[in-house]
Design a protein around this motif. Structure first.
Motif, PDB file in Angstrom:
ATOM      1  N   UNK A 122     -34.622   1.776  -3.062  1.00 54.78           N
ATOM      2  CA  UNK A 122     -34.020   1.801  -1.725  1.00 54.78           C
ATOM      3  C   UNK A 122     -32.499   1.836  -1.753  1.00 54.78           C
ATOM      4  N   UNK A 123     -31.909   1.676  -2.932  1.00 58.02           N
ATOM      5  CA  UNK A 123     -30.451   1.593  -3.032  1.00 58.02           C
ATOM      6  C   UNK A 123     -29.819   2.966  -3.207  1.00 58.02           C
ATOM      7  N   UNK A 124     -28.543   3.052  -2.840  1.00 58.36           N
ATOM      8  CA  UNK A 124     -27.753   4.265  -3.101  1.00 58.36           C
ATOM      9  C   UNK A 124     -26.998   4.131  -4.425  1.00 58.36           C
ATOM     10  N   UNK A 125     -26.591   2.906  -4.738  1.00 62.52           N
ATOM     11  CA  UNK A 125     -25.873   2.662  -5.986  1.00 62.52           C
ATOM     12  C   UNK A 125     -26.322   1.325  -6.558  1.00 62.52           C
ATOM     13  N   UNK A 126     -26.431   1.284  -7.884  1.00 62.09           N
ATOM     14  CA  UNK A 126     -26.908   0.091  -8.581  1.00 62.09           C
ATOM     15  C   UNK A 126     -25.920  -0.234  -9.699  1.00 62.09           C
ATOM     16  N   UNK A 127     -25.521  -1.498  -9.778  1.00 61.20           N
ATOM     17  CA  UNK A 127     -24.641  -1.947 -10.853  1.00 61.20           C
ATOM     18  C   UNK A 127     -25.344  -3.049 -11.638  1.00 61.20           C
ATOM     19  N   UNK A 128     -25.481  -2.828 -12.928  1.00 55.89           N
ATOM     20  CA  UNK A 128     -26.064  -3.814 -13.838  1.00 55.89           C
ATOM     21  C   UNK A 128     -24.977  -4.229 -14.827  1.00 55.89           C
ATOM     22  N   UNK A 160     -35.465  -4.947  -9.661  1.00 58.59           N
ATOM     23  CA  UNK A 160     -36.124  -3.674  -9.951  1.00 58.59           C
ATOM     24  C   UNK A 160     -36.821  -3.113  -8.712  1.00 58.59           C
ATOM     25  N   UNK A 161     -37.371  -3.985  -7.889  1.00 55.46           N
ATOM     26  CA  UNK A 161     -38.077  -3.515  -6.685  1.00 55.46           C
ATOM     27  C   UNK A 161     -37.135  -2.930  -5.654  1.00 55.46           C
ATOM     28  N   UNK A 211     -36.666  11.375  -1.500  1.00 56.32           N
ATOM     29  CA  UNK A 211     -35.597  10.377  -1.527  1.00 56.32           C
ATOM     30  C   UNK A 211     -34.736  10.584  -2.774  1.00 56.32           C
ATOM     31  N   UNK A 212     -33.432  10.590  -2.585  1.00 58.04           N
ATOM     32  CA  UNK A 212     -32.502  10.765  -3.691  1.00 58.04           C
ATOM     33  C   UNK A 212     -32.498   9.525  -4.571  1.00 58.04           C
ATOM     34  N   UNK A 213     -32.542   9.735  -5.880  1.00 55.73           N
ATOM     35  CA  UNK A 213     -32.519   8.602  -6.784  1.00 55.73           C
ATOM     36  C   UNK A 213     -31.134   7.958  -6.775  1.00 55.73           C
ATOM     37  N   UNK A 214     -31.075   6.635  -6.830  1.00 52.53           N
ATOM     38  CA  UNK A 214     -29.770   5.961  -6.826  1.00 52.53           C
ATOM     39  C   UNK A 214     -29.036   6.170  -8.141  1.00 52.53           C
ATOM     40  N   UNK A 215     -27.733   6.056  -8.091  1.00 59.82           N
ATOM     41  CA  UNK A 215     -26.919   6.079  -9.300  1.00 59.82           C
ATOM     42  C   UNK A 215     -26.922   4.684  -9.905  1.00 59.82           C
ATOM     43  N   UNK A 220     -25.900  -0.466   0.980  1.00 59.28           N
ATOM     44  CA  UNK A 220     -27.070  -0.046   0.213  1.00 59.28           C
ATOM     45  C   UNK A 220     -26.756  -0.059  -1.282  1.00 59.28           C
ATOM     46  N   UNK A 221     -25.991  -1.079  -1.679  1.00 58.72           N
ATOM     47  CA  UNK A 221     -25.613  -1.261  -3.077  1.00 58.72           C
ATOM     48  C   UNK A 221     -26.229  -2.564  -3.573  1.00 58.72           C
ATOM     49  N   UNK A 222     -26.740  -2.558  -4.805  1.00 57.77           N
ATOM     50  CA  UNK A 222     -27.261  -3.789  -5.393  1.00 57.77           C
ATOM     51  C   UNK A 222     -26.567  -4.048  -6.726  1.00 57.77           C
ATOM     52  N   UNK A 223     -26.479  -5.333  -7.063  1.00 64.40           N
ATOM     53  CA  UNK A 223     -25.771  -5.775  -8.264  1.00 64.40           C
ATOM     54  C   UNK A 223     -26.630  -6.823  -8.971  1.00 64.40           C
ATOM     55  N   UNK A 224     -26.730  -6.686 -10.276  1.00 62.60           N
ATOM     56  CA  UNK A 224     -27.537  -7.615 -11.072  1.00 62.60           C
ATOM     57  C   UNK A 224     -26.779  -7.994 -12.328  1.00 62.60           C
ATOM     58  N   UNK A 225     -26.674  -9.300 -12.564  1.00 64.53           N
ATOM     59  CA  UNK A 225     -26.050  -9.793 -13.789  1.00 64.53           C
ATOM     60  C   UNK A 225     -26.941 -10.900 -14.355  1.00 64.53           C
TER      61      UNK A 225
END
Length: 257
Positions: free
Chosen positions: A75-81, A70-71, A1-5, A33-38
């Motif tokens: 599974x995500x393709x892109x992650x924004x923190x 974090x969990x 599985x490719x690691x998300x950016x 498949x994008x997640x966002x955390x603030x």
């Protein structure tokens, strides 16, 4: 599985961190498949609500949801923190551990040689917001309240013209008397924008069951009067019902024409 950016976005208050993230999301072909955390927004998740409304396919996480965030990363393709200006940069390691990430700082054009410049691998020129981050941060949630829009316009004018202290940044989401949810945004030194209607269903059946609230950053803030004036803008159950009936009738007539 490719690691998300994983992209970590920091910057001064009002420089445009959330605006930049939204632009990146608009440029994507798909955001399911994008997640966002603030983190750190407490009970006033204004940016999370704005992003979740505009991009309903994104998984949005806020205060107290670090474990869930974090969990979901594998599974995500892109992650924004996104970290607010009140966070130390060291907080990133506390959240992400040793995971690799792309470091982005959104900064006013007139800011140079800051800790952000040393930390970031990419500097994004943002809005010409004030660079002095001293002052206080005040927040209040107003879930379930409906405000009179005319009163809100007057209140917003007072906030942005020094009636409650020297305000450098203010933003809020409010349910108004015709059932709409609107977003208000102010950055000192930046041309003001009109209120933005969020793409949410009109609330025309009792008190809204969704987030609303206000965040103000500035110096010598009169927090007691800010709170009281906001409460003075809120409508009683009777007035809420009256407005909702009027809007329902208007919408029904429009559909029958």
């Amino acid at each position: 599985m490719t690691k998300p950016t994983i992209t970590v976005i920091v910057g001064t208050s009002g420089a445009g961190k959330t605006t930049w993230i939204c632009q990146q999301l608009r440029d994507m072909s798909a955001v399911d498949q994008v997640i966002y955390f603030s983190p750190g927004t407490g009970t006033v998740p204004i940016d999370q609500t704005l992003i979740a409304t505009e991009f309903p396919g994104i998984k949005v996480f806020g205060e107290g949801q670090e474990t869930e965030f974090l969990s979901q990363i594998p599974q995500a393709e892109a992650v924004y923190l996104e970290l607010g200006f009140y966070f130390e940069l060291g907080a990133i390691a506390q959240i992400l551990g040793n995971q690799n990430y792309h470091a982005v700082a959104v900064l006013p054009p007139n800011l140079s040689n800051s800790e952000y410049h040393t930390w970031a691998t990419e500097i994004i020129p943002g809005a010409p917001a004030p660079t002095n981050q001293a002052g206080s941060l005040w927040r209040i949630a107003s879930n379930g309240q409906v405000v009179d829009e005319t009163s809100l316009e007057e209140f917003w004018y007072e906030i942005t013209h020094g009636a409650y202290g020297v305000v450098s940044r203010a933003k809020g989401i409010f349910d108004v008397n015709d059932g709409r949810s609107i977003y208000c945004d102010f950055v000192a030194g930046v041309p003001q924008t009109d209120f933005l209607e969020l793409d949410l269903p009109r609330c025309l059946d009792g008190r809204p069951q969704r987030f609303s609230g206000l965040e103000v950053v500035g110096q010598n803030l009169d927090e007691a009067n800010l709170k009281q004036t906001l409460l003075d803008c809120c409508l009683s159950d009777g007035l809420i019902s009256q407005y909702q009936q009027q809007v329902q009738q208007i919408l029904l007539q429009g559909e029958l024409v």
